[in-house]
Write a protein that holds these residues in place. Structure first.
Motif, PDB file in Angstrom:
ATOM      1  N   VAL A  52     -52.009  25.207 -24.882  1.00  0.00           N
ATOM      2  CA  VAL A  52     -53.249  25.055 -25.640  1.00  0.00           C
ATOM      3  C   VAL A  52     -53.366  23.577 -26.015  1.00  0.00           C
ATOM      4  CG1 VAL A  52     -54.451  25.633 -27.791  1.00  0.00           C
ATOM      5  CG2 VAL A  52     -53.253  27.418 -26.495  1.00  0.00           C
ATOM      6  N   VAL A  53     -54.522  22.983 -25.734  1.00  0.00           N
ATOM      7  CA  VAL A  53     -54.693  21.535 -25.915  1.00  0.00           C
ATOM      8  C   VAL A  53     -55.876  21.264 -26.838  1.00  0.00           C
ATOM      9  CG1 VAL A  53     -53.595  20.788 -23.794  1.00  0.00           C
ATOM     10  CG2 VAL A  53     -55.970  21.530 -23.713  1.00  0.00           C
ATOM     11  N   GLY A  54     -55.699  20.276 -27.718  1.00  0.00           N
ATOM     12  CA  GLY A  54     -56.775  19.968 -28.652  1.00  0.00           C
ATOM     13  C   GLY A  54     -56.627  18.571 -29.229  1.00  0.00           C
ATOM     14  N   THR A  55     -57.523  18.242 -30.154  1.00  0.00           N
ATOM     15  CA  THR A  55     -57.516  16.909 -30.762  1.00  0.00           C
ATOM     16  C   THR A  55     -57.648  17.003 -32.280  1.00  0.00           C
ATOM     17  OG1 THR A  55     -59.925  16.674 -30.602  1.00  0.00           O
ATOM     18  CG2 THR A  55     -58.621  15.828 -28.747  1.00  0.00           C
ATOM     19  N   PRO A  80     -60.677  21.387 -32.808  1.00  0.00           N
ATOM     20  CA  PRO A  80     -61.114  21.767 -31.464  1.00  0.00           C
ATOM     21  C   PRO A  80     -59.914  21.864 -30.520  1.00  0.00           C
ATOM     22  CG  PRO A  80     -61.759  19.499 -31.960  1.00  0.00           C
ATOM     23  CD  PRO A  80     -61.218  20.087 -33.223  1.00  0.00           C
ATOM     24  N   ALA A  81     -59.736  23.027 -29.901  1.00  0.00           N
ATOM     25  CA  ALA A  81     -58.591  23.261 -29.013  1.00  0.00           C
ATOM     26  C   ALA A  81     -58.852  24.510 -28.183  1.00  0.00           C
ATOM     27  CB  ALA A  81     -57.304  23.440 -29.817  1.00  0.00           C
ATOM     28  N   GLY A  82     -58.187  24.578 -27.041  1.00  0.00           N
ATOM     29  CA  GLY A  82     -58.314  25.763 -26.200  1.00  0.00           C
ATOM     30  C   GLY A  82     -57.316  25.711 -25.061  1.00  0.00           C
ATOM     31  N   SER A 110     -53.158   8.821 -28.837  1.00  0.00           N
ATOM     32  CA  SER A 110     -51.863   9.289 -28.336  1.00  0.00           C
ATOM     33  C   SER A 110     -51.604  10.734 -28.763  1.00  0.00           C
ATOM     34  CB  SER A 110     -50.754   8.378 -28.857  1.00  0.00           C
ATOM     35  OG  SER A 110     -50.762   8.387 -30.272  1.00  0.00           O
ATOM     36  N   LEU A 111     -50.591  11.323 -28.146  1.00  0.00           N
ATOM     37  CA  LEU A 111     -50.172  12.681 -28.493  1.00  0.00           C
ATOM     38  C   LEU A 111     -49.553  12.685 -29.884  1.00  0.00           C
ATOM     39  CD1 LEU A 111     -49.856  15.595 -27.462  1.00  0.00           C
ATOM     40  CD2 LEU A 111     -47.686  14.893 -26.413  1.00  0.00           C
ATOM     41  N   PHE A 112     -49.966  13.638 -30.721  1.00  0.00           N
ATOM     42  CA  PHE A 112     -49.533  13.661 -32.114  1.00  0.00           C
ATOM     43  C   PHE A 112     -48.544  14.784 -32.408  1.00  0.00           C
ATOM     44  CE2 PHE A 112     -50.096  15.296 -36.466  1.00  0.00           C
ATOM     45  CZ  PHE A 112     -49.699  14.179 -37.183  1.00  0.00           C
ATOM     46  N   SER A 113     -48.863  15.994 -31.941  1.00  0.00           N
ATOM     47  CA  SER A 113     -47.984  17.128 -32.267  1.00  0.00           C
ATOM     48  C   SER A 113     -47.830  18.063 -31.071  1.00  0.00           C
ATOM     49  CB  SER A 113     -48.517  17.909 -33.482  1.00  0.00           C
ATOM     50  OG  SER A 113     -49.776  18.472 -33.210  1.00  0.00           O
ATOM     51  N   VAL A 114     -46.626  18.630 -30.954  1.00  0.00           N
ATOM     52  CA  VAL A 114     -46.325  19.667 -29.967  1.00  0.00           C
ATOM     53  C   VAL A 114     -45.722  20.831 -30.727  1.00  0.00           C
ATOM     54  CG1 VAL A 114     -44.976  20.316 -27.948  1.00  0.00           C
ATOM     55  CG2 VAL A 114     -45.940  18.015 -28.106  1.00  0.00           C
ATOM     56  N   ARG A 119     -43.966  33.529 -30.687  1.00  0.00           N
ATOM     57  CA  ARG A 119     -44.420  34.924 -30.802  1.00  0.00           C
ATOM     58  C   ARG A 119     -45.512  35.263 -29.795  1.00  0.00           C
ATOM     59  NH1 ARG A 119     -48.407  36.919 -33.583  1.00  0.00           N
ATOM     60  NH2 ARG A 119     -48.767  34.917 -34.595  1.00  0.00           N
ATOM     61  N   VAL A 120     -46.358  34.274 -29.476  1.00  0.00           N
ATOM     62  CA  VAL A 120     -47.451  34.529 -28.541  1.00  0.00           C
ATOM     63  C   VAL A 120     -47.240  33.832 -27.193  1.00  0.00           C
ATOM     64  CG1 VAL A 120     -49.200  35.039 -30.281  1.00  0.00           C
ATOM     65  CG2 VAL A 120     -48.811  32.663 -29.589  1.00  0.00           C
ATOM     66  N   GLY A 121     -46.072  33.189 -27.029  1.00  0.00           N
ATOM     67  CA  GLY A 121     -45.797  32.551 -25.742  1.00  0.00           C
ATOM     68  C   GLY A 121     -46.756  31.421 -25.432  1.00  0.00           C
ATOM     69  N   GLN A 122     -46.948  30.510 -26.391  1.00  0.00           N
ATOM     70  CA  GLN A 122     -47.862  29.374 -26.196  1.00  0.00           C
ATOM     71  C   GLN A 122     -47.196  28.083 -26.670  1.00  0.00           C
ATOM     72  OE1 GLN A 122     -51.453  30.285 -28.381  1.00  0.00           O
ATOM     73  NE2 GLN A 122     -51.965  32.025 -27.080  1.00  0.00           N
ATOM     74  N   VAL A 123     -47.638  26.968 -26.086  1.00  0.00           N
ATOM     75  CA  VAL A 123     -47.279  25.649 -26.579  1.00  0.00           C
ATOM     76  C   VAL A 123     -48.587  24.908 -26.850  1.00  0.00           C
ATOM     77  CG1 VAL A 123     -45.989  23.525 -26.163  1.00  0.00           C
ATOM     78  CG2 VAL A 123     -45.216  25.668 -25.128  1.00  0.00           C
ATOM     79  N   HIS A 124     -48.722  24.403 -28.081  1.00  0.00           N
ATOM     80  CA  HIS A 124     -49.963  23.728 -28.478  1.00  0.00           C
ATOM     81  C   HIS A 124     -49.728  22.220 -28.558  1.00  0.00           C
ATOM     82  CE1 HIS A 124     -52.117  27.422 -30.383  1.00  0.00           C
ATOM     83  NE2 HIS A 124     -51.204  27.824 -29.527  1.00  0.00           N
ATOM     84  N   PHE A 125     -50.674  21.460 -28.033  1.00  0.00           N
ATOM     85  CA  PHE A 125     -50.589  19.992 -28.027  1.00  0.00           C
ATOM     86  C   PHE A 125     -51.842  19.430 -28.699  1.00  0.00           C
ATOM     87  CE2 PHE A 125     -47.204  19.624 -24.800  1.00  0.00           C
ATOM     88  CZ  PHE A 125     -47.270  20.862 -24.184  1.00  0.00           C
TER      89      PHE A 125
END
Ligand SMILES: [Zn+2]
Length: 187
Positions: A52-55, A80-82, A110-114, A119-125
């Motif tokens: 999942v990617v957002g800003t 905003p992310a999806g 730049s990338l801020f958080s990972v 529990r839901v099998g996701q990685v958010h960036f």
């Protein structure tokens, strides 16, 4: 053997290659986990975490949030992310989601958080982003967008814990003058 219904996903029942019914078992190739194995064409289906990617779109000391117009978490606020799409980079996906959900004009940072959401099998960036103008055109997934200073953030009305954890660190960095990169694990 019945597949475990986990990570919010329905277990595969049919082979994506040939359409035959799959069997849930540990493959014979040294694997240690159960997979959906097709005994007709021997395809092994691997189910792995989704990205999942957002800003974090910023104007002065304020952050843009979107009021969700869709389930889950209809009527809650989110960055905003999806889901990342095939054929795009992380940053391209984050910029696209920001365009789709907020209609915001941004300069990507730049990338801020990972965040690993096991529990839901996701990685958010989440990426830093700078708003270039206060001119928004939110898409159908968003009721409205609004800028919030730290003391205005609707902490109890945020849609996702990943958004909360990211905002907490964003404002902490802003207050301390540091610009860290954050890895966060959420069970
Ligand atoms: Zn098959």
């Amino acid at each position: 053997m019945t597949a475990v219904h986990a990570f919010g996903r329905s277990p595969a029942r049919h082979c994506k290659s040939c359409g035959a019914a799959v069997e849930w078992r540990v493959p014979d190739d040294g694997d240690t986990r159960q997979r959906a194995v097709c005994s007709t064409c021997d395809t092994i289906h691997y189910d792995n975490p989704l990205n999942v990617v957002g800003t974090i779109p910023v104007w002065d000391n304020k952050v843009l949030l979107c009021l969700r117009n869709i389930e889950p978490r209809f009527g809650k606020w989110t960055l905003p992310a999806g889901f990342m799409e095939l054929g795009e980079t992380l940053a391209e996906g984050a910029a696209r989601e920001t365009q789709e959900e907020a209609g915001a004009h941004i300069e990507m940072g730049s990338l801020f958080s990972v965040l690993s959401v096991m529990r839901v099998g996701q990685v958010h960036f989440f990426y830093h982003a700078r708003l270039l103008k206060l001119d928004f055109d939110p898409g159908h997934e968003t009721q409205k967008v609004q800028l919030f200073a730290e003391h205005e953030i609707p902490w109890d009305e945020l849609a996702f814990r990943t958004v909360r954890e990211t905002l907490i660190r964003h404002f902490a960095d802003q207050a301390s003058g540091q610009h860290g990169f954050h890895t966060i694990d959420i069970n």
